[in-house]
Design a protein around this motif. Structure first.
Motif, PDB file in Angstrom:
ATOM      1  N   ARG A   1      -6.960   6.018  -5.088  1.00  0.00           N
ATOM      2  CA  ARG A   1      -8.228   5.274  -5.052  1.00  0.00           C
ATOM      3  C   ARG A   1      -8.262   4.197  -6.126  1.00  0.00           C
ATOM      4  O   ARG A   1      -9.107   3.307  -6.086  1.00  0.00           O
ATOM      5  CB  ARG A   1      -9.399   6.249  -5.219  1.00  0.00           C
ATOM      6  CG  ARG A   1      -9.436   7.232  -4.061  1.00  0.00           C
ATOM      7  CD  ARG A   1     -10.508   8.262  -4.168  1.00  0.00           C
ATOM      8  NE  ARG A   1     -10.441   9.153  -3.008  1.00  0.00           N
ATOM      9  CZ  ARG A   1     -11.146  10.258  -2.879  1.00  0.00           C
ATOM     10  NH1 ARG A   1     -12.000  10.610  -3.837  1.00  0.00           N
ATOM     11  NH2 ARG A   1     -11.033  11.008  -1.811  1.00  0.00           N
TER      12      ARG A   1
ATOM     13  N   ARG B   1     -17.162   4.312  -0.218  1.00  0.00           N
ATOM     14  CA  ARG B   1     -16.750   4.771   1.114  1.00  0.00           C
ATOM     15  C   ARG B   1     -17.470   6.087   1.371  1.00  0.00           C
ATOM     16  O   ARG B   1     -17.458   6.983   0.515  1.00  0.00           O
ATOM     17  CB  ARG B   1     -15.229   4.978   1.125  1.00  0.00           C
ATOM     18  CG  ARG B   1     -14.632   5.272   2.483  1.00  0.00           C
ATOM     19  CD  ARG B   1     -13.759   4.120   2.949  1.00  0.00           C
ATOM     20  NE  ARG B   1     -13.042   4.383   4.189  1.00  0.00           N
ATOM     21  CZ  ARG B   1     -13.445   3.918   5.376  1.00  0.00           C
ATOM     22  NH1 ARG B   1     -14.544   3.218   5.500  1.00  0.00           N
ATOM     23  NH2 ARG B   1     -12.711   4.149   6.459  1.00  0.00           N
TER      24      ARG B   1
ATOM     25  N   ASP C   1     -18.176  -0.139   2.189  1.00  0.00           N
ATOM     26  CA  ASP C   1     -17.167  -0.255   3.237  1.00  0.00           C
ATOM     27  C   ASP C   1     -17.721   0.269   4.570  1.00  0.00           C
ATOM     28  O   ASP C   1     -18.052   1.446   4.689  1.00  0.00           O
ATOM     29  CB  ASP C   1     -15.937   0.557   2.795  1.00  0.00           C
ATOM     30  CG  ASP C   1     -14.796   0.470   3.781  1.00  0.00           C
ATOM     31  OD1 ASP C   1     -14.970  -0.117   4.861  1.00  0.00           O
ATOM     32  OD2 ASP C   1     -13.719   1.005   3.461  1.00  0.00           O
TER      33      ASP C   1
ATOM     34  N   GLY D   1      -9.642   1.475   9.930  1.00  0.00           N
ATOM     35  CA  GLY D   1      -9.285   1.799   8.549  1.00  0.00           C
ATOM     36  C   GLY D   1      -8.930   3.277   8.494  1.00  0.00           C
ATOM     37  O   GLY D   1      -9.409   4.068   9.314  1.00  0.00           O
TER      38      GLY D   1
ATOM     39  N   TRP E   1      -8.136   4.311   1.039  1.00  0.00           N
ATOM     40  CA  TRP E   1      -7.666   2.918   1.119  1.00  0.00           C
ATOM     41  C   TRP E   1      -6.148   2.825   1.013  1.00  0.00           C
ATOM     42  O   TRP E   1      -5.565   1.812   1.341  1.00  0.00           O
ATOM     43  CB  TRP E   1      -8.326   2.092   0.014  1.00  0.00           C
ATOM     44  CG  TRP E   1      -9.604   1.456   0.495  1.00  0.00           C
ATOM     45  CD1 TRP E   1     -10.676   2.092   1.027  1.00  0.00           C
ATOM     46  CD2 TRP E   1      -9.913   0.059   0.501  1.00  0.00           C
ATOM     47  NE1 TRP E   1     -11.650   1.190   1.371  1.00  0.00           N
ATOM     48  CE2 TRP E   1     -11.206  -0.071   1.048  1.00  0.00           C
ATOM     49  CE3 TRP E   1      -9.239  -1.080   0.099  1.00  0.00           C
ATOM     50  CZ2 TRP E   1     -11.827  -1.311   1.195  1.00  0.00           C
ATOM     51  CZ3 TRP E   1      -9.851  -2.322   0.236  1.00  0.00           C
ATOM     52  CH2 TRP E   1     -11.134  -2.419   0.799  1.00  0.00           C
ATOM     53  N   GLU E   2      -5.522   3.866   0.473  1.00  0.00           N
ATOM     54  CA  GLU E   2      -4.056   3.833   0.390  1.00  0.00           C
ATOM     55  C   GLU E   2      -3.486   5.039   1.121  1.00  0.00           C
ATOM     56  O   GLU E   2      -4.102   6.106   1.114  1.00  0.00           O
ATOM     57  CB  GLU E   2      -3.595   3.899  -1.083  1.00  0.00           C
ATOM     58  CG  GLU E   2      -3.827   2.615  -1.827  1.00  0.00           C
ATOM     59  CD  GLU E   2      -3.123   2.594  -3.184  1.00  0.00           C
ATOM     60  OE1 GLU E   2      -2.850   3.671  -3.736  1.00  0.00           O
ATOM     61  OE2 GLU E   2      -2.875   1.498  -3.689  1.00  0.00           O
TER      62      GLU E   2
END
Ligand code: XMP
Length: 333
Positions: free
Chosen positions: A219, A281, A321, A328, A332-333
């Motif tokens: 994150r 998020r 988001d 998505g 995020w990763e």
């Protein structure tokens, strides 16, 4: 009989009575499996490993050795809660390892998400093995494997590549000499929570939202720096506190902050103030394969924005988001 297959006759554990019955059976089974010998457990503080720890403490007491590795990527107050509950309240045999410096120096300058995951997963095994090597006469390794983990690894093996390498699944060394103890491997998550409550674990631990093995590492986007990681930890704590206070913590499946490695120009006290954006998020899902966005009241978003930008050093914007999964992913990763 395949011990990794849930029998069709196994009833779903929904009540305290059913949980108590399951616990009593597992206590007997574990005692029969382990005898007088010792068991090692990596206690992350997540729901599954916490429930296994509490169950094994009940079954074999000090024959269980718990190792909690703080990789420096925990959320605010998490390692402290593990120590408080397991060492102070349940009197567990708990070894605490603060490996923050080791992890952060290995991660320095590494921006690629998959490389970060591999470093965190690999370093975790190295640290854990080092601790295990210091101990003598351990014959068993306990794991918080649950039924969806088994189903997922069967599916992944059949279908080829998973989207992201989830680091705490299937990472066991092939030459491992220890025998496995997996008392909750046939349970679904909701059942694990019922069992955890029946074992007396605090609600905050048992109802905790899912948290990825690599922790805040995925994150704090791109190459992790200590200052941005610290800002992330603080902003995330504010978000959790506000969700808790406003009744969203039990309504939203997963909610967190991510911070990209980008600065924008802002203004504070009439001076230029460059800072990172904090991205909120908040998603709902049943199986994490797809996810929808939870609608957060605007007034609360304003309040959270105000708190984060005023209370957290280095953050000058807050973004929300709105992207579902797909397209998505949740993280995020
Ligand atoms: P994604 O980002 O793939 O996440 O949509 C789906 C769920 O999996 C969690 N997640 C992880 N859990 N190790 C884990 O134990 C990992 O490396 C990992 N990556 C993602 C994520 O938090 C979400 O609940």
């Amino acid at each position: 009989m395949d011990s990794n297959k849930r029998p069709d006759t196994m009833e779903r554990i929904q009540t305290k009575e059913q949980a108590d019955k399951f616990i009593a059976e597992q206590v007997e089974e574990v005692r029969a499996q382990v005898g007088e010998r010792q068991v090692l457990l990596a206690l992350s503080g997540g729901v599954d490993s916490s429930v296994v720890a509490a169950l094994l403490i009940k079954a074999i007491g000090k024959q269980l050795v718990c190792v909690h590795v703080n990789h420096g990527l925990m959320r605010k107050g998490e390692s402290e809660a593990v120590i408080e509950v397991f060492k102070n309240q349940l009197d567990a045999n708990l070894i605490y390892v603060d490996a923050t410096d080791r992890f952060l120096s290995k991660l320095e300058g590494v921006a690629d998400p998959e490389k970060k995951r591999k470093i965190i997963g690999g370093e975790f095994i190295v640290v854990f093995d080092e601790e295990a090597a210091k101990l003598e006469g351990i014959d068993f390794l306990a794991q918080g494997t649950i039924y969806p983990d088994i189903l997922e690894s069967i599916k992944a093996a059949e279908s080829g590549k998973p989207v992201k390498s989830h680091h705490n699944v299937g990472g066991l060394p092939e030459d491992m000499k220890m025998e496995l103890v997996e008392p909750i491997k046939l349970l679904y998550k909701d059942e694990v929570r019922v069992v955890g409550k029946a074992l007396g674990l605090p609600a905050e631990m048992v109802d905790r939202q899912p948290f990825p093995g690599p922790g805040l590492g995925v994150r704090c986007l791109g190459a992790i720096t200590r200052d941005r990681l610290e800002a992330l930890r603080e902003a995330d704590a504010i978000l959790r506190e506000e969700f808790d206070k406003n009744g969203l913590a039990t309504k939203v499946w997963q909610y967190f902050i991510a911070i990209p490695d980008v600065k924008s120009v802002g203004v504070k006290d009439e001076k230029r103030y460059e800072g990172w954006p904090a991205i909120i998020r908040a998603v709902n899902t049943t199986d994490a394969m797809s996810a929808t966005i939870e609608e957060i009241p605007y007034a609360l978003l304003h309040h959270i924005t105000n708190r984060i930008t005023h209370e957290v050093n280095g953050i000058n914007r807050v973004l929300y988001d709105l992207t579902p999964k797909p397209i998505g992913t949740i993280e995020w990763e």
